[in-house]
Design a protein around this motif. Structure first.
Motif, PDB file in Angstrom:
ATOM      1  N   HIS A   1       0.766  -1.378  -0.125  1.00 51.92           N
ATOM      2  CA  HIS A   1       0.221  -0.096   0.087  1.00 51.92           C
ATOM      3  C   HIS A   1       0.945   1.116   0.026  1.00 51.92           C
ATOM      4  O   HIS A   1       0.551   2.208  -0.625  1.00 51.92           O
ATOM      5  CB  HIS A   1      -0.832   0.001   1.070  1.00 51.92           C
ATOM      6  CG  HIS A   1      -1.634   1.312   1.284  1.00 51.92           C
ATOM      7  ND1 HIS A   1      -2.895   1.592   0.566  1.00 51.92           N
ATOM      8  CD2 HIS A   1      -1.709   2.396   2.073  1.00 51.92           C
ATOM      9  CE1 HIS A   1      -3.327   2.683   0.900  1.00 51.92           C
ATOM     10  NE2 HIS A   1      -2.496   3.252   1.861  1.00 51.92           N
TER      11      HIS A   1
ATOM     12  N   LYS B   1       2.459   1.659  -3.741  1.00 50.59           N
ATOM     13  CA  LYS B   1       1.600   2.296  -4.452  1.00 50.59           C
ATOM     14  C   LYS B   1       1.159   3.856  -3.968  1.00 50.59           C
ATOM     15  O   LYS B   1       0.963   4.523  -5.195  1.00 50.59           O
ATOM     16  CB  LYS B   1       0.500   1.438  -4.522  1.00 50.59           C
ATOM     17  CG  LYS B   1       0.246   0.247  -4.959  1.00 50.59           C
ATOM     18  CD  LYS B   1      -1.151  -0.602  -4.827  1.00 50.59           C
ATOM     19  CE  LYS B   1      -0.847  -1.951  -5.310  1.00 50.59           C
ATOM     20  NZ  LYS B   1      -2.012  -2.713  -5.103  1.00 50.59           N
ATOM     21  N   HIS B   2       1.197   4.407  -2.661  1.00 46.69           N
ATOM     22  CA  HIS B   2       0.945   5.610  -2.384  1.00 46.69           C
ATOM     23  C   HIS B   2       2.195   6.591  -2.895  1.00 46.69           C
ATOM     24  O   HIS B   2       1.744   7.714  -3.137  1.00 46.69           O
ATOM     25  CB  HIS B   2       0.589   5.772  -1.016  1.00 46.69           C
ATOM     26  CG  HIS B   2       0.245   7.067  -0.409  1.00 46.69           C
ATOM     27  ND1 HIS B   2      -1.027   7.775  -0.687  1.00 46.69           N
ATOM     28  CD2 HIS B   2       1.012   7.768   0.180  1.00 46.69           C
ATOM     29  CE1 HIS B   2      -0.562   9.089  -0.255  1.00 46.69           C
ATOM     30  NE2 HIS B   2       0.550   9.125   0.399  1.00 46.69           N
TER      31      HIS B   2
END
Length: 93
Positions: A80, A83-84
């Motif tokens: 996560h 991706k951020h």
């Protein structure tokens, strides 16, 4: 750490290089292990004793931390985060 000297060495067809005797005598003995650090544009060779001395705490902590960090939940959290961060990294190029 300051640069003492630059010396040219040859690479054999097996990918081997010989470290000049004067350099080995600084802090390596026969049969000592060396760490090869590979970067995008160069390599560095260090006696393992230097690596172990500098990273001793991290190496000792690795097994204890692995119990908490080697989990599907941690993997998902890192995915996560990656991706951020991708759009931000692309904005800088």
């Amino acid at each position: 750490m300051s640069l003492k000297e630059i010396r040219t060495v040859s690479v054999t067809r097996k990918g081997q290089v010989s470290i000049p005797k004067e350099f080995r005598e600084i802090n390596m003995q026969e049969n000592d292990s060396a760490a090869v650090l590979v970067f995008d544009n160069h390599i560095e060779i260090y006696p393992m004793s230097d690596i172990e001395e500098r990273l001793g705490c991290a190496i000792a902590s690795q097994n204890a931390l692995a119990e908490h960090w080697d989990s599907p939940e941690e993997d998902a959290a890192w995915d996560h985060l990656k991706k951020h961060m991708e759009p931000r990294q692309n904005d800088n190029s």
